[in-house]
Design an enzyme around this catalytic site. Structure first.
Site, PDB file in Angstrom:
ATOM      1  N   LYS A  31      36.498  49.366  18.924  1.00 17.75           N
ATOM      2  CA  LYS A  31      36.000  48.064  18.497  1.00 17.75           C
ATOM      3  C   LYS A  31      35.473  47.811  17.027  1.00 17.75           C
ATOM      4  CE  LYS A  31      32.234  50.177  21.137  1.00 17.75           C
ATOM      5  NZ  LYS A  31      31.609  50.511  22.330  1.00 17.75           N
TER       6      LYS A  31
ATOM      7  N   GLU B  57      31.891  40.050  40.395  1.00 14.41           N
ATOM      8  CA  GLU B  57      30.977  39.070  40.855  1.00 14.41           C
ATOM      9  C   GLU B  57      30.799  38.919  42.396  1.00 14.41           C
ATOM     10  OE1 GLU B  57      32.751  37.648  37.003  1.00 14.41           O
ATOM     11  OE2 GLU B  57      33.491  38.403  38.749  1.00 14.41           O
TER      12      GLU B  57
ATOM     13  N   ARG C 147      33.907  32.799  41.226  1.00 16.88           N
ATOM     14  CA  ARG C 147      34.424  33.698  41.521  1.00 16.88           C
ATOM     15  C   ARG C 147      34.091  34.497  42.991  1.00 16.88           C
ATOM     16  NH1 ARG C 147      36.379  37.263  36.365  1.00 16.88           N
ATOM     17  NH2 ARG C 147      38.393  37.198  37.481  1.00 16.88           N
TER      18      ARG C 147
END
Length: 628
Positions: free
Chosen positions: A282, A368, A396
């Protein structure tokens, strides 16, 4: 930006130009591409760390695969800036995430190279599998490639797709971009599994596999055999993914083009679903982002030579910060409180809560559905779960909300961040639908605080209830109202009259109270701070309806089925006939742009509210008395 600083990159107007380059020039192209990404994002703001990490992978994919005939599906999509630059959108990067400009995510309407619109996580494998099977059905020979991060792979949907794909004979490649980074630190057993692998000597050797093994271009079965020899005595991801029916390859260094390109070229000739594990860093190539990838995940404008700077003046407190402070304060007072987030610790303001109450903090990963049912399970045992979740992400888990929480009437608090418009993230992240989809669920209540202090108060009110309650609040700061120190709540289901006028009454739900007050001054209208979309303060509503000639409902949410609809339903049920103008978000997807400008275009700023009222009712200022 001048193209003179990027002499090779400026010659690439489509992937076909990239594929025409000698392989020896790809390293130079990648260096220019990384610099261009950094230069662009520093001037517009946007996702940075994730995009710096996918430069070489993007170059390799477009070099090896015949895009757009071969389909690339980028999971989430916040790592697609290099992809956008290489696919003819280089000169439009200055418009990134601005109204009328490039989206920060893939959009089918924007480019034929954006084969599937993404912005929520863990959808790529399902979509790419659909494309691959469509190609098979239609007798086409193209490949479908899903690029998914290790954070996104924690979601159940990704594994549902893997389970389906493993039994299909199609040209599907799943690339796991393993950079040990979702927005919050990745969690769970799978992430630990990969981390253990990465930390061993096996990875140190395997990451150089392109240099050591592919140099002589042996068949891939020989590559696999050598990897197995180095991994003797270890359980590698092949055990997991090959159980799904995939041929597992890797891990390889995702920044080494000499590894990526030969590996991808060989994979193209293999039959059946393939799984390539690449390891990237990253913030690769920009030391400040490498050192703090979370801070540089989605920065605003900044000077790359200096990096992110603290603002000279302290910014106004955001609603997210208000929630974070309330959560800590309430947890200190009530040991039953537990906090849950689906991989959004920073975004939902739970960093301090995790530090102070680690035993009561649960990051469940990008899951979720699980987060909501998990909260239900905790609630059955006498705890008081608070689920911190973006409005757009609660969509979701709708079945779990109904089946696992509401039907059982469990006391779960849903702290709905990013309710309403979200600006630069656009339609995929707008919290436009929570009032309609929540208020139709029995046992659910929905609170709409108008400012920061009401947010704290209504969170306390919600926590005190013995049934599920959602508190919706927007991204960023509000009116700047200072918050109280106490945890005292507000009356459940009750609103208040904030301004007494005549003729017209504006019923405001949430932060649009303040532009409503401004509009009312010019019209001498009454303004009611309704506070609750469910239950409605029907007593107050009927009182106001009896004293005014017309009502206006105002909400930063979908008009269809929203709080305004609740008002008209209540009036109808009471047999009260009074004209009602419903103002809110129109029946359309609202794209990215400046939030204030977007609200203005929806007619939800003070002048827009006034103009809508005058168009519908003229200047009604005569008081009226009806029988309540």
């Amino acid at each position: 930006m001048s193209n003179t600083s990027y002499p090779l990159l400026q010659t690439i107007n489509a992937p076909a130009d990239l594929r025409a380059l000698p392989r020896a020039e790809l390293r130079t192209l990648a260096d220019e591409l990384r610099a261009y990404v950094l230069d662009s994002v520093s001037q517009t703001g946007g996702h940075l760390s994730s995009n710096l990490g996918t430069v070489e992978l993007t170059v390799a994919l477009h070099y090896v695969f015949n895009t757009p005939d071969d389909r690339l599906v980028w999971d989430v999509g916040h790592q697609t800036y290099p992809h956008k630059i290489l696919t003819g959108r280089r000169d439009r990067m200055a418009s990134l995430r601005q109204m009328g400009g490039l989206s920060g995510f893939p959009q089918r309407a924007e480019s034929e190279y954006d084969t599937f619109g993404t912005a929520h996580s863990s959808t790529s494998i399902s979509a790419a599998l659909g494309m691959a099977l469509a190609a098979r059905i239609q007798g086409k020979d193209n490949h479908s490639v899903a690029i998914i991060g290790d954070g996104a792979l924690t979601a159940g949907m990704a594994f549902e797709a893997l389970n389906n794909a493993g039994v299909e004979d199609c040209k599907l490649l799943v690339i796991l971009n393993d950079n040990d980074m979702s927005i919050s630190p990745p969690v769970g057993a799978l992430n630990r599994y990969l981390a253990q692998l990465m930390s061993g000597q096996f990875y140190a050797a395997a990451k150089n596999v392109g240099k050591t093994v592919l140099k002589g271009a042996p068949p891939l079965f020989e590559l696999a055999k050598r990897i197995e020899e180095q991994a003797k005595g270890m359980v590698v991801p092949a055990t997991l993914f090959e159980k799904f029916g995939f041929n597992y390859i890797g891990p390889i260094d995702g920044h080494d083009l000499d590894s990526l390109i030969p590996t991808l070229e060989n994979i193209k000739h293999l039959k059946g679903p393939q799984f390539l594990h690449v390891v990237t860093k990253k913030g690769q190539g920009y030391k400040l982002a490498e050192a703090d990838p979370v801070a540089y995940h989605g920065p605003g404008k900044f000077d790359p030579s200096i990096g992110l700077q603290k603002p000279a003046a302290a910014p106004k407190q955001t609603f997210t910060q208000v929630f974070g402070e309330w959560l800590c304060d309430m947890a200190a007072q009530d040991e039953r409180l537990v906090g849950i987030t689906p991989a959004m610790r920073e975004g939902s303001g739970m960093v301090e809560f995790e530090k102070r109450f680690p035993e009561r903090y649960f990051d469940v990963g990008i899951a979720e559905q699980h987060a909501v049912t998990f909260a239900g399970g905790l609630a059955t045992e006498g705890l008081k779960p608070v689920v911190a979740i973006y409005s757009t992400f609660l969509q979701r888990a709708y079945d779990q909300l109904i089946h696992d929480v509401a039907i059982q009437n469990l006391p779960v608090v849903f702290a709905l961040d990013r309710a309403g418009l979200v600006g630069a993230d656009g339609a995929t992240h707008a919290g436009a639908y929570d009032i309609p989809f929540l208020r139709c669920i029995p046992n659910m209540s929905v609170a709409c605080p108008a400012d920061e202090n009401e947010c704290r108060q209504l969170l306390s009110t919600a926590f005190a209830q013995n049934h599920p309650v959602a508190v919706r609040y927007p991204r960023g700061a509000g009116a700047g109202v200072a918050t109280q120190e106490s945890l005292e709540g507000l009356p459940f289901g009750k609103g208040e009259i904030r301004r007494q006028g005549r003729g017209i009454a504006i019923l405001a739900f949430g932060t649009l109270l303040y532009p409503a007050l401004a509009a009312a001054e010019a019209m001498d209208a009454t303004v009611v701070n309704m506070r609750w979309a469910k239950p409605l303060d029907v007593e107050l509503l009927l009182q106001v309806a009896a004293q005014h000639q017309a009502l206006v409902t105002l909400e930063e949410g979908a008009v269809m089925g929203g709080a305004g609809s609740a008002v008209t339903e209540a009036l109808h049920a009471a047999g009260v006939a009074v004209p009602v103008l419903q103002l809110g978000l129109r029946d359309e997807f609202i794209e990215h742009g400046d939030p204030a400008r977007l609200l203005s275009l929806q007619g939800l700023d003070a002048s827009g509210i006034q103009a809508s009222i005058q168009r519908r009712f003229g200047n009604l200022r005569t008081p009226v008395v009806r029988a309540a």
